[in-house]
Scaffold this motif. Structure first.
Motif, PDB file in Angstrom:
ATOM      1  N   LYS A 105       0.817  -1.204   0.000  1.00 48.73           N
ATOM      2  CA  LYS A 105       0.000   0.000   0.000  1.00 48.73           C
ATOM      3  C   LYS A 105       0.855   1.260   0.000  1.00 48.73           C
ATOM      4  O   LYS A 105       0.375   2.326  -0.371  1.00 48.73           O
ATOM      5  CB  LYS A 105      -1.027  -0.018   1.135  1.00 48.73           C
ATOM      6  N   TYR A 231      -1.884  -9.355   6.669  1.00 47.60           N
ATOM      7  CA  TYR A 231      -1.314  -8.770   5.451  1.00 47.60           C
ATOM      8  C   TYR A 231       0.170  -8.459   5.599  1.00 47.60           C
ATOM      9  O   TYR A 231       0.868  -8.252   4.618  1.00 47.60           O
ATOM     10  CB  TYR A 231      -2.072  -7.501   5.051  1.00 47.60           C
ATOM     11  N   ASN A 232       0.646  -8.389   6.826  1.00 51.67           N
ATOM     12  CA  ASN A 232       2.062  -8.096   7.031  1.00 51.67           C
ATOM     13  C   ASN A 232       2.822  -9.285   7.609  1.00 51.67           C
ATOM     14  O   ASN A 232       3.798  -9.124   8.336  1.00 51.67           O
ATOM     15  CB  ASN A 232       2.226  -6.840   7.895  1.00 51.67           C
ATOM     16  N   ASP A 246       7.209  -5.098   7.297  1.00 49.72           N
ATOM     17  CA  ASP A 246       6.534  -3.788   7.260  1.00 49.72           C
ATOM     18  C   ASP A 246       6.532  -3.071   8.616  1.00 49.72           C
ATOM     19  O   ASP A 246       5.481  -2.826   9.204  1.00 49.72           O
ATOM     20  CB  ASP A 246       5.089  -4.010   6.756  1.00 49.72           C
TER      21      ASP A 246
HETATM   22 MG   LIG Z   1       2.214  -4.105   4.253  1.00 50.05          MG
END
Ligand SMILES: [Mg+2]
Ligand SMILES: Nc1ncnc2c1ncn2[C@@H]1O[C@H](COP(=O)(O)OP(=O)(O)O)[C@@H](O)[C@H]1O
Length: 301
Positions: A105, A231-232, A246
């Motif tokens: 993102k 997501y990370n 991240d």
């Molecule tokens: Mg990420």
């Protein structure tokens, strides 16, 4: 695979061009568009050479012309990319730049080759660029893109520092090899993002490994991740080892917000493991474990 050698990626750029980019980078926070006179006086090249460079850089969109009397120039993300890659190559942190492998993102990820050792990933920050979210300006008088570049550089430096410290204590984060400008060079994790994994052989162990990363972050370094979710997390193919990625938004535990942020990070993981894999772990027990107040219900002292 390695067709995108550095000398192709950095088409026909000469030392003079990098000097110009370097000056624009140095004055990034001070001028919206750096006046041509300032560039000329700092680059120490003839005005003719400077102009030739600026024309070339404009053509490939590494810089943009504008400002008062249309007599200034500023860096773009591409210009900063070129500077970062050139510096990483000069310092021999990478020898080749490979193809892009992912978009996040706030970032674009490329493969790279290290001087020795395995493949690496370069994360180029693209704050403001990809999700077009409203970004708090660092400096009011600058264009949005200049503000994004400054913030991207800060993010890269923060992520580098966090990973460098974390990798001393846990193998469940990517190893980091270097950073320059808005780019971080780290271990390439061959795997799948956790949110894409329907079947995971030992989900409870994986959750435990993830919480153990939060525990060393908290206890050894005094930081909390701040954007943790499925997501990370990347799970490596074959070994099913999980990695937390991240890190640039981490908070220190003297920040009064850290309690809520840590609770949210842990809750995101627990909620996901329960919903997707049926693993039951109580939030408060997990928090106690992460903060070092218990060994966890999963371990014996
Ligand atoms: Mg990420
Ligand atoms: N070290 C890495 N190895 C392999 N892929 C990675 C690596 N780091 C990031 N990626 C991929 O790039 C995506 C974006 O990276 P991330 O660090 O989460 O940045 P963002 O802030 O943009 O979300 C990840 O979801 C992942 O698919």
């Amino acid at each position: 695979m390695w067709s995108l050698m550095l000398h192709n990626i950095l088409p026909s750029l000469e030392p003079a061009d990098f000097k110009v980019l370097k000056v624009l980078d140095r004055y990034l926070g001070r001028f919206e568009y750096v006046p041509i006179e300032v560039i000329e006086s700092r680059v120490r090249l003839s005005p003719k050479k400077v102009m030739k460079s600026l024309m070339k850089l404009s053509e490939i969109k590494a810089v943009i012309k504008g400002g008062a009397g249309n007599r200034g120039y500023r860096l773009t993300y591409l210009g900063l990319d070129l500077l970062a890659v050139n510096l990483l190559a000069k310092k021999e942190i990478i020898t080749h730049l490979g193809p892009p492998i992912g978009v996040g993102k706030e970032s674009e990820i490329y493969l790279a080759k290290l001087r020795e050792g395995p493949e690496a990933a370069i994360k180029f920050y693209r704050i403001g660029r990809i999700s077009f979210q409203k970004v708090v300006r660092v400096r009011d008088y600058l264009t949005d893109e200049a503000n994004w570049l400054i913030r991207s550089k800060t993010a890269a430096e923060r992520e580098y520092k966090a990973l460098k410290d974390l990798m001393r204590f846990t193998r469940h984060v990517p190893k980091v090899f270097g950073w320059s400008k808005h780019a971080v060079v780290m271990e390439y994790l061959q795997g799948v993002e956790l949110h894409k994994l329907r079947d995971l052989p030992k989900p409870r162990e994986v959750l435990m490994d993830l919480l153990s990363v939060l525990r060393v972050a908290y206890k050894q370094l005094g930081i909390v991740h701040g954007d943790l979710s499925e997501y990370n997390v990347i799970v490596s193919e074959g070994s099913w080892e999980p990695y937390i990625i991240d890190w640039p938004q981490y908070l220190y535990i003297h920040d009064p917000r850290h309690e809520d942020v840590l609770r949210r990070d842990v809750w995101n993981l627990i909620k996901f493991f329960k919903r997707r894999y049926g693993v039951n772990v109580e939030l408060d027990a997990a928090l106690r474990y992460v903060k070092g107040e218990s060994y966890g219900e999963w371990e014996t002292p």
